[in-house]
Design a protein around this motif. Structure first.
Motif, PDB file in Angstrom:
ATOM      1  N   THR A  12      23.649  49.385  15.173  1.00 17.06           N
ATOM      2  CA  THR A  12      22.985  49.899  13.964  1.00 17.06           C
ATOM      3  C   THR A  12      21.968  48.882  13.437  1.00 17.06           C
ATOM      4  OG1 THR A  12      25.101  50.932  13.506  1.00 17.06           O
ATOM      5  CG2 THR A  12      23.483  50.995  11.755  1.00 17.06           C
ATOM      6  N   GLU A  18      12.347  45.565   7.609  1.00 19.37           N
ATOM      7  CA  GLU A  18      13.393  46.223   6.811  1.00 19.37           C
ATOM      8  C   GLU A  18      14.529  45.243   6.501  1.00 19.37           C
ATOM      9  OE1 GLU A  18      14.049  50.746   7.876  1.00 19.37           O
ATOM     10  OE2 GLU A  18      13.666  49.593   9.704  1.00 19.37           O
ATOM     11  N   THR A  32      29.867  52.939   2.136  1.00 23.56           N
ATOM     12  CA  THR A  32      30.014  54.099   3.037  1.00 23.56           C
ATOM     13  C   THR A  32      31.514  54.256   3.292  1.00 23.56           C
ATOM     14  OG1 THR A  32      29.824  52.700   4.995  1.00 23.56           O
ATOM     15  CG2 THR A  32      27.804  53.778   4.239  1.00 23.56           C
ATOM     16  N   ILE A  67      22.884  52.990   6.287  1.00 19.95           N
ATOM     17  CA  ILE A  67      22.231  53.540   5.085  1.00 19.95           C
ATOM     18  C   ILE A  67      20.718  53.392   5.240  1.00 19.95           C
ATOM     19  CG2 ILE A  67      22.035  53.306   2.563  1.00 19.95           C
ATOM     20  CD1 ILE A  67      24.699  51.797   2.647  1.00 19.95           C
ATOM     21  N   LYS A  68      19.972  54.398   4.742  1.00 16.83           N
ATOM     22  CA  LYS A  68      18.502  54.285   4.761  1.00 16.83           C
ATOM     23  C   LYS A  68      18.104  53.020   4.010  1.00 16.83           C
ATOM     24  CE  LYS A  68      17.088  59.062   4.840  1.00 16.83           C
ATOM     25  NZ  LYS A  68      17.226  60.181   3.926  1.00 16.83           N
ATOM     26  N   THR A  69      17.133  52.306   4.542  1.00 13.88           N
ATOM     27  CA  THR A  69      16.739  51.020   3.939  1.00 13.88           C
ATOM     28  C   THR A  69      16.406  51.178   2.456  1.00 13.88           C
ATOM     29  OG1 THR A  69      15.960  50.267   6.064  1.00 13.88           O
ATOM     30  CG2 THR A  69      15.097  49.099   4.151  1.00 13.88           C
ATOM     31  N   LYS A  70      15.679  52.232   2.135  1.00 12.40           N
ATOM     32  CA  LYS A  70      15.258  52.453   0.737  1.00 12.40           C
ATOM     33  C   LYS A  70      16.500  52.542  -0.182  1.00 12.40           C
ATOM     34  CE  LYS A  70      13.896  56.850  -0.211  1.00 12.40           C
ATOM     35  NZ  LYS A  70      14.990  57.296  -1.012  1.00 12.40           N
ATOM     36  N   ASP A  71      17.511  53.272   0.270  1.00 16.84           N
ATOM     37  CA  ASP A  71      18.722  53.424  -0.548  1.00 16.84           C
ATOM     38  C   ASP A  71      19.522  52.120  -0.630  1.00 16.84           C
ATOM     39  OD1 ASP A  71      18.128  56.015  -1.025  1.00 16.84           O
ATOM     40  OD2 ASP A  71      19.461  56.844   0.503  1.00 16.84           O
ATOM     41  N   ARG A  73      18.625  48.753  15.183  1.00 18.71           N
ATOM     42  CA  ARG A  73      17.684  49.861  14.937  1.00 18.71           C
ATOM     43  C   ARG A  73      16.757  49.585  13.745  1.00 18.71           C
ATOM     44  NH1 ARG A  73      22.000  54.151  15.426  1.00 18.71           N
ATOM     45  NH2 ARG A  73      22.098  54.583  17.644  1.00 18.71           N
ATOM     46  N   LYS A  74      17.123  48.644  12.909  1.00 17.76           N
ATOM     47  CA  LYS A  74      16.255  48.304  11.766  1.00 17.76           C
ATOM     48  C   LYS A  74      15.140  47.372  12.243  1.00 17.76           C
ATOM     49  CE  LYS A  74      18.864  49.781   8.084  1.00 17.76           C
ATOM     50  NZ  LYS A  74      18.563  51.092   7.505  1.00 17.76           N
ATOM     51  N   LEU A 111      28.551  59.164   4.388  1.00 20.55           N
ATOM     52  CA  LEU A 111      27.685  58.332   3.549  1.00 20.55           C
ATOM     53  C   LEU A 111      28.036  58.643   2.102  1.00 20.55           C
ATOM     54  CD1 LEU A 111      24.277  59.057   5.299  1.00 20.55           C
ATOM     55  CD2 LEU A 111      25.340  56.798   5.143  1.00 20.55           C
TER      56      LEU A 111
END
Ligand code: SF4
Length: 387
Positions: free
Chosen positions: A154, A162, A28, A124-128, A157-158, A49
């Motif tokens: 941050t 995840e 990022t 970053i989105k977990t999937k990415d 929040r996961k 991002l």
């Protein structure tokens, strides 16, 4: 045909001191929070991002460069090894891109470590993130360690699931700037997080199986809150029990917003001696049942020997402090100047080299003759050269 020497990929401006020999990849750009008063790193920069495909392209480029360097080594009769002659050829030739030179140095050091930049990659989105990490591990199967920076807010929040997925995909360690465990200090410096969130995030990193490195900032409470800062920071770390506690003492760069508060008198910096007293209180308050390793590997720290494994080396660390505090004031000043000037890394060094000692002593006399506050100003200026 591609000219590999011109290939390049993106890298950010900073990394933790212990990642100096890691492969740096930018995942990022800059910091999504960017409000901490003591920090000037990304202040003029906008967060963004980067897309997973763009990052994977950079990883592929780093791989291509690494392969090309190995091929060059074979061509030069070095059996694929990255030797001094390979390094001097690449570093001395400006036709090689900066990325090429940085991969060459990384191969030369042979750490097998990789650090993902910039400030807060759990955004970053977990999937990415999983996708990027898996690709990285596929392209560099020999990596020994992959690490990143992130903010407690941050990370918290996961979900734990995840975090485990991210660990499973190949992330080994998270560096978090905890800075302080004291809520009024965190609020004053606009860290954007509370002590409770720090604890939650830290526990989550550990529970996911990743290694956790927490940075704390001696001096951040200033003269008004130094005691609360020391005690509350230790209290928070006692509840997290991170793998590493890293000391990075406060210095205030001119471009950091805290500088204005320093000028206005709203924030008063501790002297070097007061920071040492604060660290003593901090270490004393760490519980004997935590097992973190303390390090002091930042150039801004006065006493880099405050390091060791808890709880067994706690007494040694306190002893390093005592040895410093027991020095006569005139020798403490000589040590501060020698340390900031790069001549000393331990109080033991003071008496190893009489010529250096005498030179600094003479300098102290000259500077002190100019006025009562001159020596402190001089020491501060020397320390600030590193910010
Ligand atoms: S979160 Fe880190 S990078 Fe961002 S402003 Fe704060 S200290 Fe700087």
């Amino acid at each position: 045909m591609i000219n590999e020497s011109k290939l390049s990929f993106e890298q950010g401006p900073i990394r933790p001191p212990n990642e100096a020999r890691s492969l740096l990849l930018r995942v990022t750009r800059n910091c999504p929070w960017n409000q901490c008063l003591f920090c000037s790193v990304y202040k003029e920069q906008k967060f963004s991002l980067r897309g997973a495909e763009e990052i994977k392209k950079d990883i592929q480029t780093a791989r291509d460069i690494a392969d090309d360097i190995k091929a060059l080594s074979w061509k030069m009769g070095q059996s694929g090894l990255i030797t001094n002659s390979i390094i001097s050829r690449i570093l001395s030739n400006h036709n090689y891109s900066y990325s090429y030179q940085s991969v060459a140095l990384w191969l030369y050091y042979g750490t097998g470590e990789c650090f993902l930049q910039d400030a807060d990659n759990f955004i970053i989105k977990t999937k990415d993130f999983v996708d990027i990490l898996k690709f990285l591990r596929e392209k560099f199967p020999d990596l020994k360690r992959v690490t990143t920076y992130s903010r407690s807010r941050t990370v918290s929040r996961k979900s734990l699931e995840e975090m485990k997925e991210i660990k499973e995909a190949g992330l080994d360690r998270v560096h978090i700037g905890l800075e302080s465990g004291c809520d009024p200090v965190l609020k004053f410096v606009k860290k954007g997080v509370t002590a409770d969130r720090h604890i939650d995030a830290g526990r989550k990193v550990i529970d996911s199986g990743m290694s956790l490195s927490e940075y704390i900032m001696p001096g951040l409470g200033g003269k008004a809150m130094w005691k609360e800062h020391a005690v509350e920071t230790a209290r928070v770390l006692n509840q997290i029990n991170p793998h590493y506690i890293r000391l990075r003492s406060l210095r205030v760069p001119v471009h950091a917003p805290l500088y204005q508060k320093l000028v206005s008198g709203e924030f008063k910096m501790l002297t070097d001696d007061q920071v040492v007293e604060e660290i003593k209180l901090f270490i004393e308050t760490l519980d004997n049942n935590i097992t973190s390793t303390v390090t002091s590997d930042h150039i801004m720290n006065l006493l880099e020997e405050i390091k060791g494994k808890l709880p067994e080396e706690k007494a040694n660390m306190l002893n390093v402090i005592k040895k410093y505090q027991d020095l006569p004031k005139s020798d403490r000043i000589i040590y501060m100047i020698g340390r900031r000037g790069g001549a000393y890394s331990s109080t033991e060094d003071l008496y190893q080299d009489q010529t250096t000692y005498d030179k600094i002593k003479k300098l102290v006399l000259e500077v002190s003759a100019k006025g009562p506050d001159e020596i402190e100003r001089f020491i501060n200026e020397m320390a600030d050269q590193y910010v």
